[in-house]
Design a protein around this motif. Structure first.
Motif, mmCIF file in Angstrom:
data_model
loop_
_atom_site.group_PDB
_atom_site.id
_atom_site.type_symbol
_atom_site.label_atom_id
_atom_site.label_comp_id
_atom_site.label_asym_id
_atom_site.label_seq_id
_atom_site.Cartn_x
_atom_site.Cartn_y
_atom_site.Cartn_z
ATOM 1 N N CYS A 19 32.445 37.510 48.595
ATOM 2 C CA CYS A 19 32.029 36.378 48.005
ATOM 3 C C CYS A 19 31.060 35.777 48.645
ATOM 4 O O CYS A 19 31.538 34.634 49.876
ATOM 5 C CB CYS A 19 33.305 36.065 47.653
ATOM 6 S SG CYS A 19 33.036 34.052 46.093
ATOM 7 N N ALA A 72 33.987 38.815 38.870
ATOM 8 C CA ALA A 72 34.620 38.151 39.825
ATOM 9 C C ALA A 72 33.484 37.108 40.057
ATOM 10 O O ALA A 72 32.615 36.814 40.454
ATOM 11 C CB ALA A 72 34.333 39.495 40.937
ATOM 12 N N SER A 126 28.891 42.611 43.129
ATOM 13 C CA SER A 126 29.515 41.784 43.263
ATOM 14 C C SER A 126 30.480 41.815 41.909
ATOM 15 O O SER A 126 31.224 40.645 42.068
ATOM 16 C CB SER A 126 28.659 40.410 42.690
ATOM 17 O OG SER A 126 27.636 39.648 43.862
ATOM 18 N N SER A 127 30.144 42.376 41.095
ATOM 19 C CA SER A 127 31.205 42.912 39.777
ATOM 20 C C SER A 127 31.803 44.376 39.573
ATOM 21 O O SER A 127 30.396 45.174 39.094
ATOM 22 C CB SER A 127 30.671 42.105 38.561
ATOM 23 O OG SER A 127 31.684 42.140 37.364
ATOM 24 N N ARG A 187 34.406 43.801 36.109
ATOM 25 C CA ARG A 187 35.734 42.618 35.865
ATOM 26 C C ARG A 187 34.603 41.714 36.556
ATOM 27 O O ARG A 187 33.423 41.809 37.030
ATOM 28 C CB ARG A 187 36.764 43.324 36.742
ATOM 29 C CG ARG A 187 37.385 44.219 36.354
ATOM 30 C CD ARG A 187 38.177 44.467 37.247
ATOM 31 N NE ARG A 187 38.248 44.613 38.852
ATOM 32 C CZ ARG A 187 38.095 45.324 39.638
ATOM 33 N NH1 ARG A 187 37.918 46.814 39.591
ATOM 34 N NH2 ARG A 187 37.962 45.201 40.760
#
Length: 134
Positions: free
Chosen positions: A124, A82, A75-76, A80
């Protein structure tokens, strides 16, 4: 005139009957800093919630968690910040489900929500929640 406004309202309707953004879930390398920046934008104070921080931005709750609490692996990526998930209020959960099925999008009901996994939604997770009567 009322006729003009009616036409505009009809154009803005989405087939899945989404009427509002309800929640945003963000994975952040520095959860406190990300929530703090967001809080400044909305004049809010971050609140601790389920091991992360939540900023209430009007009718939308923005939840921040660290990479170790990410709902889905990756997810990240690269450290970064996100988005990890969004939840939309819909006028009709059945209509939202019909649109997903018609378009071949895998989904499942979890509690009162319809959920499209991050693997099926470009990384997402997307959720749909039935709008409560006013």
């Amino acid at each position: 005139s009322r006729r003009c406004c009616s036409r505009l309202e009809n154009r803005s309707r989405h087939a899945n009957t989404a009427v509002a953004l309800q929640e945003i879930h963000v994975v952040a390398a520095d959860c406190a800093a990300a929530a703090g920046r967001c809080a400044v934008l909305f004049g809010a104070i971050p609140q601790r919630h389920n091991g992360g921080l939540t900023v209430d931005a009007g009718d939308v709750s923005i939840h921040f968690v660290g990479p170790s609490q990410a709902p889905a692996p990756g997810s990240s990526q690269g450290g970064r910040d996100a988005p990890a998930g969004v939840c939309f209020q819909v006028a009709s959960l059945a209509a939202a489900e019909a649109v997903l099925l018609r378009n071949g999008v895998a989904n499942q009901r979890i509690g009162s929500r319809l959920v499209v996994s991050s693997a099926s939604a470009g990384g997402c997770e997307v959720q749909f929640d039935q709008r409560k009567p006013a």
